[in-house]
Design an enzyme around this catalytic site. Sequence first.
Site, PDB file in Angstrom:
ATOM      1  N   ASP A 171      18.350 -28.166 -28.088  1.00  0.00           N
ATOM      2  CA  ASP A 171      17.656 -27.024 -28.675  1.00  0.00           C
ATOM      3  C   ASP A 171      18.071 -26.872 -30.138  1.00  0.00           C
ATOM      4  OD1 ASP A 171      16.234 -24.252 -27.270  1.00  0.00           O
ATOM      5  OD2 ASP A 171      17.011 -24.097 -29.315  1.00  0.00           O
ATOM      6  N   ILE A 172      17.115 -26.570 -30.994  1.00  0.00           N
ATOM      7  CA  ILE A 172      17.366 -26.446 -32.426  1.00  0.00           C
ATOM      8  C   ILE A 172      18.172 -25.184 -32.744  1.00  0.00           C
ATOM      9  CG2 ILE A 172      15.301 -25.118 -33.098  1.00  0.00           C
ATOM     10  CD1 ILE A 172      14.838 -27.252 -35.285  1.00  0.00           C
ATOM     11  N   ASN A 210      11.885 -19.617 -19.059  1.00  0.00           N
ATOM     12  CA  ASN A 210      11.254 -18.395 -19.559  1.00  0.00           C
ATOM     13  C   ASN A 210       9.743 -18.530 -19.411  1.00  0.00           C
ATOM     14  OD1 ASN A 210      13.740 -17.306 -20.370  1.00  0.00           O
ATOM     15  ND2 ASN A 210      13.655 -18.361 -22.336  1.00  0.00           N
ATOM     16  N   GLY A 245      10.209 -14.050 -22.355  1.00  0.00           N
ATOM     17  CA  GLY A 245      10.804 -14.618 -23.562  1.00  0.00           C
ATOM     18  C   GLY A 245      10.300 -16.006 -23.915  1.00  0.00           C
ATOM     19  N   GLN A 246       9.154 -16.407 -23.335  1.00  0.00           N
ATOM     20  CA  GLN A 246       8.620 -17.742 -23.643  1.00  0.00           C
ATOM     21  C   GLN A 246       7.976 -17.728 -25.023  1.00  0.00           C
ATOM     22  OE1 GLN A 246       5.741 -19.255 -20.822  1.00  0.00           O
ATOM     23  NE2 GLN A 246       5.776 -21.313 -21.736  1.00  0.00           N
ATOM     24  N   HIS A 302       9.170 -25.716 -20.230  1.00  0.00           N
ATOM     25  CA  HIS A 302      10.460 -26.350 -20.537  1.00  0.00           C
ATOM     26  C   HIS A 302      11.557 -25.665 -19.744  1.00  0.00           C
ATOM     27  CE1 HIS A 302       9.446 -23.253 -23.513  1.00  0.00           C
ATOM     28  NE2 HIS A 302      10.732 -22.926 -23.526  1.00  0.00           N
ATOM     29  N   HIS A 333      15.449 -24.779 -19.820  1.00  0.00           N
ATOM     30  CA  HIS A 333      16.670 -24.703 -20.624  1.00  0.00           C
ATOM     31  C   HIS A 333      17.854 -25.088 -19.743  1.00  0.00           C
ATOM     32  CE1 HIS A 333      15.126 -22.101 -24.044  1.00  0.00           C
ATOM     33  NE2 HIS A 333      14.213 -21.804 -23.129  1.00  0.00           N
TER      34      HIS A 333
HETATM   35  P1  AMP Z   1      11.446 -20.302 -25.064  1.00  0.00           P
HETATM   36  O1  AMP Z   1      11.763 -19.106 -25.924  1.00  0.00           O
HETATM   37  O2  AMP Z   1      11.971 -20.221 -23.673  1.00  0.00           O
HETATM   38  O3  AMP Z   1       9.967 -20.637 -25.121  1.00  0.00           O
HETATM   39  O4  AMP Z   1      12.245 -21.512 -25.692  1.00  0.00           O
HETATM   40  C1  AMP Z   1      11.792 -22.237 -26.784  1.00  0.00           C
HETATM   41  C2  AMP Z   1      13.002 -22.940 -27.326  1.00  0.00           C
HETATM   42  O5  AMP Z   1      12.574 -24.014 -28.123  1.00  0.00           O
HETATM   43  C3  AMP Z   1      13.895 -22.059 -28.217  1.00  0.00           C
HETATM   44  O6  AMP Z   1      15.206 -22.005 -27.657  1.00  0.00           O
HETATM   45  C4  AMP Z   1      13.861 -22.778 -29.574  1.00  0.00           C
HETATM   46  O7  AMP Z   1      15.088 -22.712 -30.237  1.00  0.00           O
HETATM   47  C5  AMP Z   1      13.476 -24.185 -29.171  1.00  0.00           C
HETATM   48  N1  AMP Z   1      12.768 -24.979 -30.153  1.00  0.00           N
HETATM   49  C6  AMP Z   1      11.643 -24.641 -30.808  1.00  0.00           C
HETATM   50  N2  AMP Z   1      11.241 -25.650 -31.603  1.00  0.00           N
HETATM   51  C7  AMP Z   1      12.149 -26.653 -31.431  1.00  0.00           C
HETATM   52  C8  AMP Z   1      12.301 -27.971 -31.967  1.00  0.00           C
HETATM   53  N3  AMP Z   1      11.425 -28.473 -32.857  1.00  0.00           N
HETATM   54  N4  AMP Z   1      13.349 -28.716 -31.574  1.00  0.00           N
HETATM   55  C9  AMP Z   1      14.241 -28.232 -30.683  1.00  0.00           C
HETATM   56  N5  AMP Z   1      14.144 -27.005 -30.121  1.00  0.00           N
HETATM   57  C10 AMP Z   1      13.128 -26.231 -30.493  1.00  0.00           C
END
Ligand code: AMP
Length: 112
Positions: free
Chosen positions: A29-30, A85, A91-92, A98, A100
């Site tokens: 995760d970024i 999420n 919180g999606q 995906h 986590h």
């Molecule tokens: P959610 O809020 O459950 O939809 O999670 C989305 C997740 O994607 C968040 O934790 C972000 O930090 C992560 N995210 C978004 N864009 C990227 C990316 N390009 N590379 C890695 N993680 C990402």
Amino acid sequence: MECPFCMIAAGTIPADLVHADDRVVAFRDINPQAPVHVLVIPREHHGNVGALATANPELLGDLLAAAAQIAADEDLDAGYRLVINTGGDGGQTVDHVHVHLLGGRHLTWPPG
Ligand code: AMP
Ligand code: ZN
């Protein structure tokens, strides 16, 4: 192709990959919320877990199996948490399902 996770799966935007096979891709995760924070996604685009479960339940199993294998590879023997999420209240923020994988510290409960 506008979905960022489809773009990561296709390799058109970079990510720190920890796993890739013909069905599942995983990357760090970024914005990590724990020492280990990996996102596990299907290569196929599905908007959320319900859509995936309806369309391809076997693939949902593949995601969970990959997450458990990555947890083992990351030495999360003390435990870890899987989170999916879903929707706004859940919180999606990315509409490509995906999982986590969070670990490497004690995770509190209940979540925020
Ligand atoms: P959610 O809020 O459950 O939809 O999670 C989305 C997740 O994607 C968040 O934790 C972000 O930090 C992560 N995210 C978004 N864009 C990227 C990316 N390009 N590379 C890695 N993680 C990402
Ligand atoms: Zn997608």
